[in-house]
Scaffold this motif. Structure first.
Motif, short mmCIF file in Angstrom:
data_model
loop_
_atom_site.label_atom_id
_atom_site.label_comp_id
_atom_site.label_asym_id
_atom_site.label_seq_id
_atom_site.Cartn_x
_atom_site.Cartn_y
_atom_site.Cartn_z
N MET A 1 0.82 -1.22 0.00
CA MET A 1 0.00 0.00 0.00
C MET A 1 0.85 1.26 0.00
SD MET A 1 -3.18 -0.97 -0.07
CE MET A 1 -4.08 0.47 0.44
N GLY A 2 2.16 1.11 -0.09
CA GLY A 2 3.04 2.27 -0.24
C GLY A 2 3.30 3.05 1.02
N ASP A 3 3.28 2.40 2.17
CA ASP A 3 3.56 3.10 3.44
C ASP A 3 4.60 2.30 4.23
OD1 ASP A 3 3.43 4.93 5.46
OD2 ASP A 3 1.61 4.13 6.36
N PHE A 4 5.70 1.98 3.58
CA PHE A 4 6.73 1.14 4.19
C PHE A 4 7.83 2.02 4.74
CE2 PHE A 4 10.50 -1.71 3.84
CZ PHE A 4 10.06 -2.68 4.72
N SER A 5 8.13 1.84 6.03
CA SER A 5 9.10 2.70 6.72
C SER A 5 10.49 2.10 6.82
CB SER A 5 8.59 3.04 8.12
OG SER A 5 7.35 3.68 8.06
N GLY A 6 10.76 1.05 6.11
CA GLY A 6 12.10 0.45 6.12
C GLY A 6 12.38 -0.29 7.41
N LEU A 7 13.56 -0.09 7.97
CA LEU A 7 13.96 -0.81 9.18
C LEU A 7 13.11 -0.44 10.39
CD1 LEU A 7 17.87 -0.72 8.93
CD2 LEU A 7 16.35 -2.67 8.55
N ALA A 8 12.46 0.71 10.34
CA ALA A 8 11.60 1.09 11.46
C ALA A 8 10.41 0.16 11.62
CB ALA A 8 11.11 2.52 11.28
N GLU A 9 10.06 -0.60 10.57
CA GLU A 9 8.96 -1.54 10.67
C GLU A 9 9.29 -2.70 11.61
OE1 GLU A 9 6.06 -1.19 9.47
OE2 GLU A 9 6.30 0.44 8.01
N VAL A 10 10.58 -2.92 11.87
CA VAL A 10 10.95 -4.01 12.76
C VAL A 10 10.43 -3.75 14.17
CG1 VAL A 10 12.92 -5.31 13.69
CG2 VAL A 10 13.00 -4.44 11.35
N GLU A 11 10.31 -2.49 14.55
CA GLU A 11 9.77 -2.16 15.87
C GLU A 11 8.36 -2.74 16.05
OE1 GLU A 11 7.71 1.57 18.22
OE2 GLU A 11 8.57 1.83 16.21
N GLY A 12 7.48 -2.44 15.09
CA GLY A 12 6.12 -2.96 15.17
C GLY A 12 6.07 -4.47 15.09
N TYR A 13 6.98 -5.06 14.29
CA TYR A 13 6.98 -6.52 14.17
C TYR A 13 7.32 -7.18 15.50
CZ TYR A 13 8.10 -11.20 12.52
OH TYR A 13 8.13 -12.56 12.35
N LEU A 14 8.37 -6.70 16.16
CA LEU A 14 8.79 -7.32 17.42
C LEU A 14 7.73 -7.13 18.50
CD1 LEU A 14 12.58 -6.29 17.52
CD2 LEU A 14 11.59 -8.49 16.86
N GLN A 15 7.12 -5.96 18.55
CA GLN A 15 6.10 -5.72 19.57
C GLN A 15 4.87 -6.57 19.35
OE1 GLN A 15 5.50 -1.49 19.31
NE2 GLN A 15 7.49 -1.00 20.22
N MET A 16 4.42 -6.69 18.11
CA MET A 16 3.24 -7.52 17.83
C MET A 16 3.56 -9.00 18.02
SD MET A 16 0.12 -7.88 17.07
CE MET A 16 -0.37 -6.23 16.65
N PHE A 17 4.79 -9.41 17.69
CA PHE A 17 5.18 -10.81 17.91
C PHE A 17 5.08 -11.17 19.39
CE2 PHE A 17 8.66 -13.57 19.34
CZ PHE A 17 8.28 -14.76 18.73
N LEU A 18 5.65 -10.32 20.24
CA LEU A 18 5.58 -10.59 21.68
C LEU A 18 4.13 -10.59 22.18
CD1 LEU A 18 8.56 -8.51 23.13
CD2 LEU A 18 8.35 -10.99 23.04
N ALA A 19 3.31 -9.67 21.66
CA ALA A 19 1.93 -9.57 22.11
C ALA A 19 1.14 -10.83 21.77
CB ALA A 19 1.27 -8.33 21.50
N VAL A 20 1.22 -11.29 20.53
CA VAL A 20 0.47 -12.48 20.11
C VAL A 20 1.02 -13.73 20.78
CG1 VAL A 20 -0.21 -13.88 18.12
CG2 VAL A 20 -0.13 -11.40 17.91
N TYR A 21 2.33 -13.81 20.91
CA TYR A 21 2.96 -14.98 21.51
C TYR A 21 2.55 -15.15 22.98
CZ TYR A 21 6.74 -18.38 22.27
OH TYR A 21 7.46 -19.51 22.55
#
Length: 339
Positions: free
Chosen positions: A114-134
């Motif tokens: 969708m054209g809203d990619f923030s590069g390496l900053a997206e890793v922040e959201g990935y790690l936080q959501m991974f911990l939350a779901v896990y």
């Protein structure tokens, strides 16, 4: 002359072995185990859970992109994500593989396409959501327990949003970003974060989290698992891919949280390698949302085909013994009465 009557000989009554309390605590004797489907996940099943979680969570985020966010005065009543989607995958299948796939679906199908990619900053959201779901999925030991599902939905939102709030507060306090105050609300960063957390718990955690999950997860339990060759989870038995309750895991979770803070500060210092925001998306219009939907459909189709092929190959490799009956519920040929 007295005649002694022989004592009546009766066969000893067989005593059924009693199970130990430790086995019952472990849950090994609870529920029905048919011996055909196991709770240990194969490689193809893990991959299918990963792809299914990624695709469904990505699709739910695309739907939220289309729906406008309402507001009440200065407060935006927005939904961050549909919590019941990753929570159902974690509660029914495996918390670990569902947690790996869900945030990746948001990054690939929502942010990147969708054209809203923030590069390496997206890793922040990935790690936080991974911990939350896990963590949230590991709390649901009984997929039919509505109180556990309710707690899991709230914990998922709290873990993700509290970590995100700590990052935002740290950016303002350190001075790398300015606070974005809202007109009509107190000019306090902490107050704004608390209000935002309350809105997320109400909208994402309860309205689109606990309420649909408390109906959906018990309804799907026992019906969707056989489609993937899995036995439904039995209350009391170990959860496949759950978070271990050890100090080592706590330290690992803290390490991931600190790592997410580091990737968040990359965006504040304009060090976002791989950032992608194309200009042609504004020219194409809103119909471009069809592209990620088609991508999700293609990924799901390929995953299902590979899963079916792997199951077929596994079935053909099973050793067959002609002396054994094909159906465990039928007697062997030698046991059947001869006419």
């Amino acid at each position: 002359m007295s005649v002694q009557t022989p004592a009546s000989t009766q066969p000893p009554t067989p005593q059924t072995p009693r199970s130990s309390d430790s086995d019952q605590r472990r849950g090994t004797l609870r529920g029905t185990v048919d011996g055909l489907r196991r709770m240990d996940l194969t490689t193809s099943q893990k991959l299918m859970i990963f792809v299914l979680s990624m695709s469904l969570f990505g699709l739910s985020n695309i739907i939220l992109e289309i729906i406008p966010d309402p507001s009440i005065g200065p407060v935006d009543i927005s939904v961050s994500y549909m919590v019941f989607v990753p929570l159902a995958m974690a509660a029914l299948f495996s918390p670990f593989w569902a947690a790996l796939g869900a945030p990746l679906g948001e990054i690939v199908f929502t942010d990147l396409l969708m054209g809203d990619f923030s590069g390496l900053a997206e890793v922040e959201g990935y790690l936080q959501m991974f911990l939350a779901v896990y963590i949230a999925g590991s709390l649901i030991r009984n997929p039919r327990s509505r109180p556990q599902i309710f707690i899991g939905a709230i914990v998922l939102v709290l873990v993700d949003k509290i970590l995100s709030a700590v990052v935002d507060l740290a950016k303002v306090w350190i001075g790398v970003e300015d606070a974005e105050f809202v007109e009509g609300l107190p000019e306090s960063v902490l107050t704004l974060e608390v209000i935002g957390l309350g809105v997320d718990v109400l909208m994402s955690g309860i309205l689109l989290g606990a309420i649909p999950a408390m109906w959906l997860i018990p309804a799907l339990h026992g019906k969707i698992e056989p489609l993937m060759g899995m036995r439904p989870r039995v209350p009391g038995e170990p959860i496949p891919g759950r978070a271990p309750r050890t100090p080592l895991f706590v330290g690992f979770a803290l390490l991931l949280a600190v790592a997410s803070f580091g990737f968040a500060f990359l965006e504040a210092f304009d060090l976002n390698a791989g950032e992608w925001e194309p200009d042609f998306l504004d020219q194409l219009g809103s119909w471009f949302v069809v592209v990620p939907v088609v991508a999700i459909a293609v990924v799901m189709l390929v995953a299902i085909i590979l899963f079916r092929l792997s199951r077929t190959a596994a079935d053909t490799e099973l050793p067959t013994d002609p002396e054994l009956p094909t159906d465990p519920g039928l007697p062997a040929e030698s046991d059947q009465p001869q006419r």
